[in-house]
Design a protein around this motif. Structure first.
Motif, PDB file in Angstrom:
ATOM      1  N   SER A 190      51.634  26.705 -23.775  1.00 28.76           N
ATOM      2  CA  SER A 190      53.517  26.622 -24.426  1.00 28.76           C
ATOM      3  C   SER A 190      53.814  25.368 -23.956  1.00 28.76           C
ATOM      4  O   SER A 190      53.403  23.985 -23.743  1.00 28.76           O
ATOM      5  CB  SER A 190      53.938  27.014 -22.804  1.00 28.76           C
ATOM      6  N   PRO A 191      54.839  24.554 -24.438  1.00 26.57           N
ATOM      7  CA  PRO A 191      56.012  23.196 -25.058  1.00 26.57           C
ATOM      8  C   PRO A 191      55.466  22.525 -22.992  1.00 26.57           C
ATOM      9  O   PRO A 191      55.718  21.586 -22.778  1.00 26.57           O
ATOM     10  CB  PRO A 191      57.565  23.655 -25.356  1.00 26.57           C
ATOM     11  N   THR A 192      55.479  23.713 -21.573  1.00 25.42           N
ATOM     12  CA  THR A 192      55.999  23.398 -20.647  1.00 25.42           C
ATOM     13  C   THR A 192      54.451  22.352 -20.081  1.00 25.42           C
ATOM     14  O   THR A 192      54.905  21.443 -19.873  1.00 25.42           O
ATOM     15  CB  THR A 192      56.555  24.382 -19.648  1.00 25.42           C
ATOM     16  N   SER A 193      53.593  22.985 -20.529  1.00 26.80           N
ATOM     17  CA  SER A 193      51.774  22.857 -20.674  1.00 26.80           C
ATOM     18  C   SER A 193      52.335  21.405 -21.191  1.00 26.80           C
ATOM     19  O   SER A 193      51.773  20.558 -20.858  1.00 26.80           O
ATOM     20  CB  SER A 193      51.330  23.554 -20.972  1.00 26.80           C
ATOM     21  N   TYR A 194      52.614  21.156 -22.577  1.00 26.74           N
ATOM     22  CA  TYR A 194      52.662  19.764 -23.271  1.00 26.74           C
ATOM     23  C   TYR A 194      52.910  19.026 -22.765  1.00 26.74           C
ATOM     24  O   TYR A 194      52.778  17.872 -22.746  1.00 26.74           O
ATOM     25  CB  TYR A 194      52.233  20.333 -24.137  1.00 26.74           C
ATOM     26  N   ALA A 195      54.358  19.379 -22.597  1.00 28.87           N
ATOM     27  CA  ALA A 195      55.762  17.955 -21.141  1.00 28.87           C
ATOM     28  C   ALA A 195      54.643  17.442 -20.619  1.00 28.87           C
ATOM     29  O   ALA A 195      54.653  16.833 -19.520  1.00 28.87           O
ATOM     30  CB  ALA A 195      56.542  18.255 -21.228  1.00 28.87           C
ATOM     31  N   LEU A 196      54.311  18.595 -19.654  1.00 28.24           N
ATOM     32  CA  LEU A 196      53.624  17.733 -17.764  1.00 28.24           C
ATOM     33  C   LEU A 196      52.581  17.178 -18.485  1.00 28.24           C
ATOM     34  O   LEU A 196      52.030  16.236 -17.817  1.00 28.24           O
ATOM     35  CB  LEU A 196      53.741  19.508 -17.433  1.00 28.24           C
ATOM     36  N   VAL A 197      51.067  17.754 -19.419  1.00 29.15           N
ATOM     37  CA  VAL A 197      50.245  16.935 -20.321  1.00 29.15           C
ATOM     38  C   VAL A 197      50.714  16.064 -20.028  1.00 29.15           C
ATOM     39  O   VAL A 197      50.166  14.421 -19.777  1.00 29.15           O
ATOM     40  CB  VAL A 197      49.100  17.982 -20.552  1.00 29.15           C
ATOM     41  N   VAL A 198      51.190  15.876 -21.141  1.00 37.03           N
ATOM     42  CA  VAL A 198      51.567  14.533 -21.409  1.00 37.03           C
ATOM     43  C   VAL A 198      52.612  13.276 -20.661  1.00 37.03           C
ATOM     44  O   VAL A 198      52.347  12.562 -20.602  1.00 37.03           O
ATOM     45  CB  VAL A 198      52.315  14.616 -23.365  1.00 37.03           C
ATOM     46  N   GLY A 199      53.490  13.938 -20.022  1.00 37.50           N
ATOM     47  CA  GLY A 199      54.089  12.970 -19.371  1.00 37.50           C
ATOM     48  C   GLY A 199      53.059  12.565 -17.918  1.00 37.50           C
ATOM     49  O   GLY A 199      53.010  11.431 -17.423  1.00 37.50           O
ATOM     50  N   SER A 200      52.278  13.542 -17.440  1.00 38.64           N
ATOM     51  CA  SER A 200      50.684  12.557 -16.872  1.00 38.64           C
ATOM     52  C   SER A 200      49.989  11.420 -17.157  1.00 38.64           C
ATOM     53  O   SER A 200      49.897  11.303 -16.580  1.00 38.64           O
ATOM     54  CB  SER A 200      49.606  13.922 -16.031  1.00 38.64           C
ATOM     55  N   VAL A 201      49.563  12.125 -18.565  1.00 40.55           N
ATOM     56  CA  VAL A 201      48.859  11.063 -19.314  1.00 40.55           C
ATOM     57  C   VAL A 201      49.267   9.628 -19.187  1.00 40.55           C
ATOM     58  O   VAL A 201      49.588   8.798 -19.012  1.00 40.55           O
ATOM     59  CB  VAL A 201      48.350  11.697 -20.331  1.00 40.55           C
ATOM     60  N   VAL A 202      51.025   9.837 -19.589  1.00 40.76           N
ATOM     61  CA  VAL A 202      52.057   8.948 -20.129  1.00 40.76           C
ATOM     62  C   VAL A 202      52.111   7.529 -18.306  1.00 40.76           C
ATOM     63  O   VAL A 202      51.964   6.492 -18.385  1.00 40.76           O
ATOM     64  CB  VAL A 202      53.369   8.730 -20.338  1.00 40.76           C
ATOM     65  N   LEU A 203      52.332   8.377 -17.712  1.00 35.45           N
ATOM     66  CA  LEU A 203      52.530   7.704 -16.111  1.00 35.45           C
ATOM     67  C   LEU A 203      51.438   7.350 -15.707  1.00 35.45           C
ATOM     68  O   LEU A 203      51.086   6.277 -14.905  1.00 35.45           O
ATOM     69  CB  LEU A 203      53.325   9.410 -14.815  1.00 35.45           C
ATOM     70  N   ILE A 204      50.247   7.829 -15.747  1.00 36.00           N
ATOM     71  CA  ILE A 204      48.669   7.107 -15.388  1.00 36.00           C
ATOM     72  C   ILE A 204      48.630   5.584 -16.201  1.00 36.00           C
ATOM     73  O   ILE A 204      47.814   5.036 -15.763  1.00 36.00           O
ATOM     74  CB  ILE A 204      47.609   8.465 -15.474  1.00 36.00           C
ATOM     75  N   ALA A 205      49.520   6.472 -17.357  1.00 38.01           N
ATOM     76  CA  ALA A 205      48.288   4.593 -18.564  1.00 38.01           C
ATOM     77  C   ALA A 205      49.677   3.915 -18.065  1.00 38.01           C
ATOM     78  O   ALA A 205      49.448   2.780 -17.698  1.00 38.01           O
ATOM     79  CB  ALA A 205      48.897   5.092 -19.679  1.00 38.01           C
ATOM     80  N   ALA A 206      51.028   4.121 -17.366  1.00 36.66           N
ATOM     81  CA  ALA A 206      51.122   3.707 -17.055  1.00 36.66           C
ATOM     82  C   ALA A 206      51.600   2.298 -15.828  1.00 36.66           C
ATOM     83  O   ALA A 206      51.655   0.986 -16.100  1.00 36.66           O
ATOM     84  CB  ALA A 206      53.121   4.182 -16.900  1.00 36.66           C
ATOM     85  N   ALA A 207      50.532   3.539 -14.648  1.00 40.84           N
ATOM     86  CA  ALA A 207      50.119   2.938 -13.890  1.00 40.84           C
ATOM     87  C   ALA A 207      49.278   1.943 -13.725  1.00 40.84           C
ATOM     88  O   ALA A 207      48.982   1.340 -13.075  1.00 40.84           O
ATOM     89  CB  ALA A 207      49.658   3.521 -12.588  1.00 40.84           C
ATOM     90  N   ILE A 208      47.773   2.481 -14.436  1.00 39.48           N
ATOM     91  CA  ILE A 208      46.794   1.112 -15.077  1.00 39.48           C
ATOM     92  C   ILE A 208      47.443  -0.135 -15.289  1.00 39.48           C
ATOM     93  O   ILE A 208      47.171  -1.070 -14.952  1.00 39.48           O
ATOM     94  CB  ILE A 208      46.517   2.057 -16.171  1.00 39.48           C
ATOM     95  N   PHE A 209      49.125   0.004 -16.554  1.00 39.23           N
ATOM     96  CA  PHE A 209      49.311  -1.095 -17.033  1.00 39.23           C
ATOM     97  C   PHE A 209      49.277  -2.298 -15.661  1.00 39.23           C
ATOM     98  O   PHE A 209      49.607  -2.965 -15.584  1.00 39.23           O
ATOM     99  CB  PHE A 209      50.514  -1.053 -17.818  1.00 39.23           C
TER     100      PHE A 209
END
Length: 549
Positions: A225-244
């Motif tokens: 669902s769109p909710t699933s996609y939003a949660l996964v993308v959001g998680s990846v973006v936040l973890i990438a930002a944390a690494i940066f």
């Protein structure tokens, strides 16, 4: 420090560690009763555990960094205070949401206690001698794990009910505060504070979104669902930002990425994640298995935990003493992981009819493996880390083990719920088709506890289906955990054994390789000047050092 001085200081520290361990074990047998009383679901059951693991994960590296900057004694006491506050809120929780929030507050305190006790012991004791004291930690861990379920079971079965479990936690916390004030004396380094709050927030947010997705996908919303996609993308973006942020922005990163240049630290961290997934993710549901599938009381379920804890107690003490005598630790990590893999694989074969003696034997194997692995993995990292980074390195390993535990509890909890729901639905369909289930009995399935029914109130045929389904599903989640344990074993095989240092003042392997100091040359760390020298006016020899009052 003499052995007597160390043992005096350890008294309060081990009490604090006991409180941290007890926070999870004393509540474990109360969870089925809590879920029924507060009208919770299997997802709620999972998040009562995950909330504590999550905040513990996010705050552990912050506590570790603070330990490199401030009074370790004061920090341990603050952590105990936060934990006590969370316990009071949990005892009065009127709903599952409030309880989960209170458990999150508890997790902040547990994160501090878990990280700081390791750091303080690493400060007082050389790596060569640390195995001896790691055995004491293992013994405390075992005592808390044995007494917690038993105490929790007795309290739940008493007029106090499950709320008494949280009140019970306040007693050892108060005792630990008093003992620490009297016994713990450590020198402290004072320098400018630069805490990476942004990095910690991004890490916690990224992991939280991932866990929310794993826990709720398939039930509250579809996997695609769109909710699933939003949660996964959001998680990846936040973890990438944390690494940066950790790599480029933070002056004092909460997870110093340079630590991972050392092969031992990198491999031990990955192994910790996998062990967290396999061990925490699977064993947290054993109490629910005994009560739901085997019809045990909370007290009886607590007694079953003795098998696992007995193994942990024996292997942690024996391995600690032998490591101190020989200075060799890798053989214990390897053999411990073999036992852990075998134990988890055998638990993957259990169901609702497996002999309890057999289940206990499998649990003992897991305990033997955990006792020889967990503390010694931290020891390997500490031995390869610069003394100034002991706090950060110790907390990073603990943090990633907690991350693995959080993911494991959420993922395997979702697998458990899915398996039970599917098998229960198939069983109902079969009973209905055969005419063994009447419309009146079917109406009794409308219970008030979401997807965790009160088995005692179900009609006979339905109760049999539910206990059978839950037993098979529990075995299934252990089978799912096996590959994670195997991956941890592979990582440990590639860790190079380095003889344990005999002094905290000697250079570590990573310092020599980095050219910071010649091999064998002592490092002059102000934090390790004798406290008495400072008290007698020796501060000119150790600028910025003072006694930890």
């Amino acid at each position: 420090m003499t052995h007597r001085q160390i043992m005096e200081a350890l008294t309060g520290l081990l009490l604090a560690m006991f409180v941290a361990m007890l926070s999870s074990t004393v509540v474990s047998n109360a969870l089925p009763a809590i879920v029924r009383d507060l009208n919770g679901s299997q997802t709620g059951y999972t998040w009562v555990v995950v909330a504590t693991l999550l905040t513990m994960t996010a705050t552990t590296p912050i506590w570790g960094k603070l330990a490199d900057l401030f009074s370790k004694k004061m920090l341990v006491q603050v952590a105990l205070g936060i934990f006590a506050l969370g316990s009071v809120i949990a005892a009065a929780a009127p709903s599952m949401g409030a309880l989960i929030g209170a458990r999150a507050v508890q997790g902040v305190g547990v994160g501090g206690l878990t990280a700081l006790v390791q750091v303080v012991i690493a400060t007082m004791v050389s790596p060569r001698e640390r195995g001896r004291y790691s055995g004491y930690i293992g013994a405390v861990f075992a005592t808390a794990t044995v007494s917690g379920p038993l105490l929790g079971g007795v309290v739940v079965d008493s007029p106090l009910g499950w709320r008494g479990c949280f009140v019970l936690l306040l007693v050892p916390a108060a005792i630990a505060l008093v003992v620490l004030q009297k016994t713990l004396r450590l020198p402290v380094v004072r320098r400018d504070v630069k805490i990476d709050y942004l990095g910690a927030l991004l890490v916690m947010a990224g992991i939280s979104l991932l866990l929310v997705w794993v826990s709720l996908a398939g039930s509250s919303f579809a996997w695609t669902s769109p909710t699933s996609y939003a949660l996964v993308v959001g998680s990846v973006v936040l973890i990438a930002a944390a690494i940066f942020v950790e790599a480029k922005v933070a002056v004092e990163p909460v997870i110093p990425l340079r630590l991972f240049r050392d092969r031992t630290t990198a491999l031990a961290t990955v192994a910790s994640v996998m062990i967290g997934v396999a061990m925490f993710g699977a064993t947290v549901y054993l109490s629910q298995y005994f009560q739901t599938s085997r019809g045990m009381s909370p007290t009886e379920a607590g007694l079953m935990s003795i098998a696992m804890v007995g193994g942990l107690l024996v292997s942690s003490i024996v391995s600690g003493k032998i490591i101190t005598r020989t200075g060799r630790w890798k053989r214990w990590l390897v053999s411990g992981m073999v036992l852990l893999i075998v134990g988890i694989a055998l638990l993957g074969t259990i169901d609702a009819t497996t002999s309890l003696w057999i289940v206990g034997l499998f649990m003992a194997l897991v305990g033997l493996g955990v006792g020889a692995t967990m503390q010694n993995l931290v020891l390997a990292v500490q031995n390869n880390t610069a003394v100034a980074d002991l706090g950060a390195a110790s907390s990073v390993v603990a943090m990633f083990r907690s991350i693995g535990g959080s993911v494991g509890v959420a993922v395997l909890g979702a697998v458990l719920a899915h398996q039970v729901a599917g098998q229960f639905k198939d069983g109902i369909a079969a009973l209905t088709a055969s005419g063994r289930l009447s419309p009146e009995q079917l109406d009794q399935l409308r219970h008030s506890t979401g997807d965790i029914p009160d088995v005692a109130k179900l009609p006979g045929p339905l109760a049999e289906i539910y206990t059978s389904s839950f037993g098979e599903a529990t075995g299934h989640i252990f089978a799912v955990a096996v590959p994670f344990a195997v991956f941890a074993f592979v990582c440990i095989l590639f860790i190079k054994e380095v003889p344990l240092r005999t002094s905290n003042l000697s250079a570590s392997k990573s310092e020599v390789e980095a050219g910071l100091v010649a091999a064998g040359e002592p490092r002059d760390y102000p934090a390790y000047v004798e406290p008495d020298e400072v008290a007698e006016g020796g501060a000119d020899r150790a600028e910025g050092t003072g006694r930890d009052r």
